[in-house]
Write a protein that holds these residues in place. Structure first.
Motif, PDB file in Angstrom:
ATOM      1  N   PRO A  76     -41.868   6.849  53.445  1.00 20.98           N
ATOM      2  CA  PRO A  76     -41.251   8.071  53.965  1.00 20.98           C
ATOM      3  C   PRO A  76     -40.260   8.671  52.975  1.00 20.98           C
ATOM      4  O   PRO A  76     -39.707   7.968  52.118  1.00 20.98           O
ATOM      5  CB  PRO A  76     -40.523   7.622  55.235  1.00 20.98           C
ATOM      6  CG  PRO A  76     -40.708   6.165  55.354  1.00 20.98           C
ATOM      7  CD  PRO A  76     -41.436   5.652  54.151  1.00 20.98           C
ATOM      8  N   GLU A  77     -40.021   9.988  53.113  1.00 20.21           N
ATOM      9  CA  GLU A  77     -39.085  10.690  52.233  1.00 20.21           C
ATOM     10  C   GLU A  77     -37.678  10.488  52.777  1.00 20.21           C
ATOM     11  O   GLU A  77     -37.210  11.248  53.596  1.00 20.21           O
ATOM     12  CB  GLU A  77     -39.429  12.177  52.187  1.00 20.21           C
ATOM     13  CG  GLU A  77     -40.803  12.457  51.574  1.00 20.21           C
ATOM     14  CD  GLU A  77     -41.202  13.923  51.671  1.00 20.21           C
ATOM     15  OE1 GLU A  77     -40.889  14.553  52.697  1.00 20.21           O
ATOM     16  OE2 GLU A  77     -41.817  14.424  50.725  1.00 20.21           O
ATOM     17  N   GLY A  78     -37.005   9.433  52.345  1.00 20.73           N
ATOM     18  CA  GLY A  78     -35.656   9.136  52.830  1.00 20.73           C
ATOM     19  C   GLY A  78     -35.171   7.865  52.179  1.00 20.73           C
ATOM     20  O   GLY A  78     -35.717   7.433  51.167  1.00 20.73           O
ATOM     21  N   PRO A  79     -34.141   7.241  52.745  1.00 20.53           N
ATOM     22  CA  PRO A  79     -33.590   6.036  52.125  1.00 20.53           C
ATOM     23  C   PRO A  79     -34.625   4.919  51.945  1.00 20.53           C
ATOM     24  O   PRO A  79     -34.457   4.064  51.082  1.00 20.53           O
ATOM     25  CB  PRO A  79     -32.506   5.593  53.096  1.00 20.53           C
ATOM     26  CG  PRO A  79     -32.135   6.824  53.837  1.00 20.53           C
ATOM     27  CD  PRO A  79     -33.380   7.644  53.935  1.00 20.53           C
ATOM     28  N   ASP A  80     -35.685   4.919  52.755  1.00 22.47           N
ATOM     29  CA  ASP A  80     -36.709   3.884  52.580  1.00 22.47           C
ATOM     30  C   ASP A  80     -37.335   3.959  51.193  1.00 22.47           C
ATOM     31  O   ASP A  80     -37.685   2.945  50.604  1.00 22.47           O
ATOM     32  CB  ASP A  80     -37.807   4.033  53.635  1.00 22.47           C
ATOM     33  CG  ASP A  80     -37.309   3.639  55.006  1.00 22.47           C
ATOM     34  OD1 ASP A  80     -36.865   2.493  55.161  1.00 22.47           O
ATOM     35  OD2 ASP A  80     -37.344   4.472  55.917  1.00 22.47           O
ATOM     36  N   GLU A  82     -35.920   4.834  48.502  1.00 21.13           N
ATOM     37  CA  GLU A  82     -34.993   4.303  47.503  1.00 21.13           C
ATOM     38  C   GLU A  82     -35.234   2.805  47.319  1.00 21.13           C
ATOM     39  O   GLU A  82     -35.252   2.271  46.211  1.00 21.13           O
ATOM     40  CB  GLU A  82     -33.557   4.559  47.968  1.00 21.13           C
ATOM     41  CG  GLU A  82     -32.519   4.053  47.000  1.00 21.13           C
ATOM     42  CD  GLU A  82     -31.092   4.297  47.483  1.00 21.13           C
ATOM     43  OE1 GLU A  82     -30.896   5.140  48.368  1.00 21.13           O
ATOM     44  OE2 GLU A  82     -30.200   3.617  46.965  1.00 21.13           O
ATOM     45  N   ARG A  83     -35.450   2.134  48.446  1.00 21.30           N
ATOM     46  CA  ARG A  83     -35.685   0.694  48.409  1.00 21.30           C
ATOM     47  C   ARG A  83     -36.984   0.376  47.676  1.00 21.30           C
ATOM     48  O   ARG A  83     -37.056  -0.552  46.874  1.00 21.30           O
ATOM     49  CB  ARG A  83     -35.742   0.189  49.851  1.00 21.30           C
ATOM     50  CG  ARG A  83     -35.534  -1.263  49.984  1.00 21.30           C
ATOM     51  CD  ARG A  83     -35.316  -1.646  51.413  1.00 21.30           C
ATOM     52  NE  ARG A  83     -36.385  -1.176  52.267  1.00 21.30           N
ATOM     53  CZ  ARG A  83     -36.204  -0.343  53.287  1.00 21.30           C
ATOM     54  NH1 ARG A  83     -35.019   0.111  53.576  1.00 21.30           N
ATOM     55  NH2 ARG A  83     -37.222   0.048  54.007  1.00 21.30           N
ATOM     56  N   VAL A  84     -38.014   1.172  47.948  1.00 21.50           N
ATOM     57  CA  VAL A  84     -39.303   0.934  47.288  1.00 21.50           C
ATOM     58  C   VAL A  84     -39.181   1.165  45.785  1.00 21.50           C
ATOM     59  O   VAL A  84     -39.702   0.392  44.980  1.00 21.50           O
ATOM     60  CB  VAL A  84     -40.397   1.839  47.901  1.00 21.50           C
ATOM     61  CG1 VAL A  84     -41.683   1.734  47.118  1.00 21.50           C
ATOM     62  CG2 VAL A  84     -40.614   1.484  49.357  1.00 21.50           C
ATOM     63  N   ASP A 105     -33.932  13.116  45.437  1.00 23.47           N
ATOM     64  CA  ASP A 105     -32.568  12.570  45.377  1.00 23.47           C
ATOM     65  C   ASP A 105     -32.583  11.093  45.002  1.00 23.47           C
ATOM     66  O   ASP A 105     -31.734  10.613  44.251  1.00 23.47           O
ATOM     67  CB  ASP A 105     -31.893  12.666  46.753  1.00 23.47           C
ATOM     68  CG  ASP A 105     -31.501  14.097  47.100  1.00 23.47           C
ATOM     69  OD1 ASP A 105     -31.706  14.970  46.245  1.00 23.47           O
ATOM     70  OD2 ASP A 105     -31.007  14.315  48.212  1.00 23.47           O
ATOM     71  N   TYR A 106     -33.534  10.370  45.571  1.00 27.27           N
ATOM     72  CA  TYR A 106     -33.544   8.914  45.438  1.00 27.27           C
ATOM     73  C   TYR A 106     -34.052   8.485  44.066  1.00 27.27           C
ATOM     74  O   TYR A 106     -33.607   7.477  43.527  1.00 27.27           O
ATOM     75  CB  TYR A 106     -34.366   8.301  46.573  1.00 27.27           C
ATOM     76  CG  TYR A 106     -33.839   8.776  47.904  1.00 27.27           C
ATOM     77  CD1 TYR A 106     -32.699   8.199  48.445  1.00 27.27           C
ATOM     78  CD2 TYR A 106     -34.416   9.844  48.569  1.00 27.27           C
ATOM     79  CE1 TYR A 106     -32.158   8.670  49.635  1.00 27.27           C
ATOM     80  CE2 TYR A 106     -33.884  10.321  49.760  1.00 27.27           C
ATOM     81  CZ  TYR A 106     -32.752   9.730  50.282  1.00 27.27           C
ATOM     82  OH  TYR A 106     -32.216  10.194  51.446  1.00 27.27           O
ATOM     83  N   LYS A 109     -31.122   8.755  41.842  1.00 25.34           N
ATOM     84  CA  LYS A 109     -30.161   7.696  42.144  1.00 25.34           C
ATOM     85  C   LYS A 109     -30.602   6.354  41.553  1.00 25.34           C
ATOM     86  O   LYS A 109     -29.826   5.667  40.889  1.00 25.34           O
ATOM     87  CB  LYS A 109     -30.099   7.560  43.667  1.00 25.34           C
ATOM     88  CG  LYS A 109     -28.729   7.291  44.239  1.00 25.34           C
ATOM     89  CD  LYS A 109     -28.783   7.638  45.728  1.00 25.34           C
ATOM     90  CE  LYS A 109     -27.934   6.748  46.584  1.00 25.34           C
ATOM     91  NZ  LYS A 109     -28.160   7.048  48.022  1.00 25.34           N
TER      92      LYS A 109
END
Lengths: 362, 359
Positions: A76-80, A82-84, A105-106, A109
């Motif tokens: 998904p397009e979100g903090p998830d 970033e983890r991947v 964004d991610y 980051k």
């Protein structure tokens, strides 16, 4: 998705020997590990399928220089995401392609935390020293589709299923209707935004609703063939494949398709990372470079229409034709681009207005 | 040999706490077999999904960040479910909390201060609670089932995000992209462990669970919730108002979901985007049940669910296991838990039939 037991073991051993921050440089003989992060599944027969094909092409071309590509689906397009991204970077992937707009964004980051990993973000606009962006000029393909639509539509009305009203999507709608109105000056298009890139049920519902309202051509800027399947089932004039040839799902309704050929770009980027010559930037090739291709024409498309479509395609390849050359009016009829002036790339990439012929969504 | 289910005179405490553990163990066991049978490395899948997130210290921050919203929402739901109030719309209340908070953050952009985050927190709780008040009102006044109303309101809240990020809240510098601007630094949750992504929401989740546990076991409110759920007639006889319980249950669970939404938007997201709803509100339903509707149990359940999410991604990158596998594992866990629940109230007795029946 095509890892076998041996490469699994190798991956496991490689992961186990990696330091936590993944900052250890690989020996030169080590094949480059390339990761792909997708928003949908590789079997969507559209956008994500196109990227998976590109990954496969890269492996075929570069052979032992690269490891079997790693593909992470449904992110998904979100903090998830970033983890991947961190997971991919930590497990030794030195080149990572993030293939959906909302990852932007991610990517920035995570790229800060992994300065020795190269990131490329498809369809994005934020760059840094180790983050490049890349896209394809889909709107050139839209101009070809719009030409066919202008010739073949009987009602002069088309529907367009979009994800989000972002410049990339707006540009495609505008290119489509500009091309169609060069053939039929009364042609109109109604965009519908479904706020997702991939939801076959929503795509099909939107297609049905618009067909009920009298459109006979459908185009979509979402990932799968759902809208085309509805077009086939309802027997309207037709629609267009997006991202890949979708004729298997709509043998009669698919008039032609815009095929994304990401492979050469992935080969170039991987080679540049291996050679140490990779540089950040924005890459935006189109029909001319072969990154955007026009698929086979459907059985319904008469020869004169094929000829007209080919003319638009070849004009864009040799540079004699640009769909965004004025005069162009906006949807209220006011002149936006004077005759002879062509919109710049920067203007295209921030496009937030519709051309004449678009019935803006409420 | 035949077996018969026999009702226990009293629910078994051993089974009450044993079945969640058994559900997790059975899930690993059956999962390994299933994935081996369909041609994957089944044991590797279980190892990557359930153990790597725990053994790789670098993944702990992910577990904390992923578990925090699940725990906060799960605690609220466990209180409501205890009172037999079925709030299925925590996702919507989470979204409304996530929308109420940036309202303040965007309005005060550049003019905030130390009070910005506390104000956003209050706004988040109020937003979630207010959204849960709608099903409460409909249930208590018109006797409309709160399962339906709370669920349907979730879809309405998603549309509200789409509307806000496309028009009134659109990022002025975002080149037309549907998202709000990034919040000013005073409206962002601080990182509590430098060098990681662990934000203040993680300790808040633990505190919320501990406070809820204390209130549920030690206060009249907690007693009221439990007794109304367990014995409605006795509760009415004892003078507890059913309507008041419904209101309290929905406001508390909605408020906590709203708090989780605020923490997510001010923490990991840092701006409102159309991708904000990520099913935390629905996953928290599994968390609440896996945690035995006990706030302390919810902490552990939240971490177990976070492990499956994080592990699912690890399994994708290392052994190429499809993303759907994570869903299969989570579903198996809930299935075994619910199936195992029968053992809490029934026991299995072997019975020797008096007459051998042979065909």
């Amino acid at each position: 998705m095509t890892l076998n037991r041996r490469s699994m073991l190798k991956a496991g051993v490689a992961a186990a020997t990696l330091p936590l921050l993944g900052s250890k440089a690989f020996a030169q003989s080590e094949p480059l590990k390339v990761g792909f992060m997708l928003i949908g599944t590789v079997n969507d027969n559209g956008w994500n399928f196109g990227h998976a094909q590109g990954a496969k092409f890269m492996k075929e071309q570069l052979g032992d220089l690269v490891a079997e590509p790693t593909i992470v689906e449904n992110v998904p397009e979100g903090p998830d995401c970033e983890r991947v991204l961190r997971e991919l970077a930590q497990s030794g992937h030195k080149l990572i392609f993030a293939t959906s707009f909302g990852y932007g964004d991610y990517v920035i980051k995570v790229a800060e935390q992994f300065p020795d990993v190269t990131f490329e973000h498809a369809t994005g606009y934020q760059r840094s020293a180790n983050v490049a962006t890349y896209n394809a000029r889909f709107h050139e393909g839209r101009a070809v589709c719009g030409t066919i639509a202008g010739h073949m539509s009987q009602t002069g009305k088309a529907g367009y299923i979009g994800s989000f009203p972002i410049p990339e999507v707006v540009m495609g709608i505008n290119a489509f209707v500009l091309a169609a109105r060069k053939v039929n000056p009364d042609f109109t298009i109604t965009p519908v935004y479904i706020s997702t890139w991939n939801d076959p049920a929503k795509e099909a519902d939107a297609a049905r609703a618009m067909i009920d309202q009298g459109i006979d051509i459908i185009a979509q800027h979402t990932d799968g063939p759902a809208a085309l399947q509805v077009a086939e089932e309802r027997g309207i004039v037709g629609g267009f494949g997006q991202g890949a040839d979708m004729s298997a799902f709509a043998p009669n309704a698919q008039l032609t398709s815009i095929i994304d050929h990401w492979g050469p770009h992935y080969v170039n980027s991987a080679q540049a990372v291996i050679d140490g010559t990779w540089e950040t930037g924005d890459r935006w090739p189109g029909l001319k470079e072969g990154e955007v291709q026009i698929g086979p024409y459907g059985p319904k498309v008469p020869e004169d229409v094929v000829a007209a479509a080919e003319a638009v395609k070849n004009g864009q390849i040799d540079g004699s034709f640009n769909i965004f050359t004025g005069p162009i009016n906006d949807h209220t009829g006011a002149e936006k681009v004077p005759a002879g002036v062509t919109l710049t790339d920067a203007e295209l990439l921030s496009m937030d207005w519709y051309v004449e012929g678009v019935i803006p969504p409420a | 040999m035949q077996f018969r289910l026999e009702k226990r005179p009293e629910p078994s405490r051993l089974m009450l706490y044993g079945t969640p553990v058994a559900a997790v163990v059975l899930t690993m066991f059956i999962g390994a077999i299933i994935f081996s049978l369909i041609g994957y490395d089944g044991i590797g899948a279980v190892r990557e999904i359930f153990f790597t997130p725990l053994t790789n210290a670098f993944k702990w921050q992910d577990l904390g960040v992923k578990a925090a919203p699940l725990i906060i929402i799960g605690v609220g739901l466990s209180i409501a479910y205890r009172a037999n109030v079925w709030n299925i719309g925590a996702e919507g209340q989470y979204i409304m909390g996530g929308l109420a908070a940036p309202w303040g953050a965007l309005a005060s952009h550049g003019a905030g201060g130390w009070w910005t985050l506390p104000a956003m927190m209050i706004a988040g709780v109020a937003g979630g609670a207010a959204y849960a008040a709608i099903p409460a009102l409909l249930r208590t006044r018109l006797n409309v089932n709160e399962i339906l109303t709370s669920l349907m309101l979730t879809y309405a809240s998603v549309q509200l995000i789409y509307y806000l990020v496309r028009a009134p809240w659109k990022d002025p510098m975002g080149m037309g992209f549907p998202q709000t601007r990034r919040f000013a630094s005073e409206a962002l949750l601080p990182n509590i462990i430098p060098g990681t992504i662990v934000h203040a929401g993680v300790p808040i989740a633990i505190i919320v669970a501990l406070v809820a546990w204390f209130i549920m076991t030690r206060s009249v409110f907690g007693y009221q919730m439990r007794v109304v759920g367990a014995a409605p007639h006795a509760a009415r006889y004892g003078g507890f108002s059913e309507n008041k319980t419904i209101w309290l249950a929905l406001l508390v669970s909605g408020g906590l979901a709203g708090l989780a939404g605020m923490l997510e938007v001010a923490g990991p997201f840092q701006r409102m985007v159309p991708g904000f709803p990520t099913n935390y509100g629905f996953t928290a339903i599994i968390v609440a049940f896996l945690g035995r509707l006990n706030p302390l149990g919810v902490i552990f359940a939240g971490i177990v669910m976070a492990i499956t999410f994080v592990g699912g991604e690890i399994a994708q990158t290392t052994i190429g296991l499809s993303n759907s596998a994570t869903g299969v594992f989570q579903a198996m866990m809930l299935f075994f838990l619910l199936a195992g629940d029968i053992l809490v109230r029934y026991r299995v007795r072997r019975v020797t039939p008096q007459v051998e029946a042979r065909a």
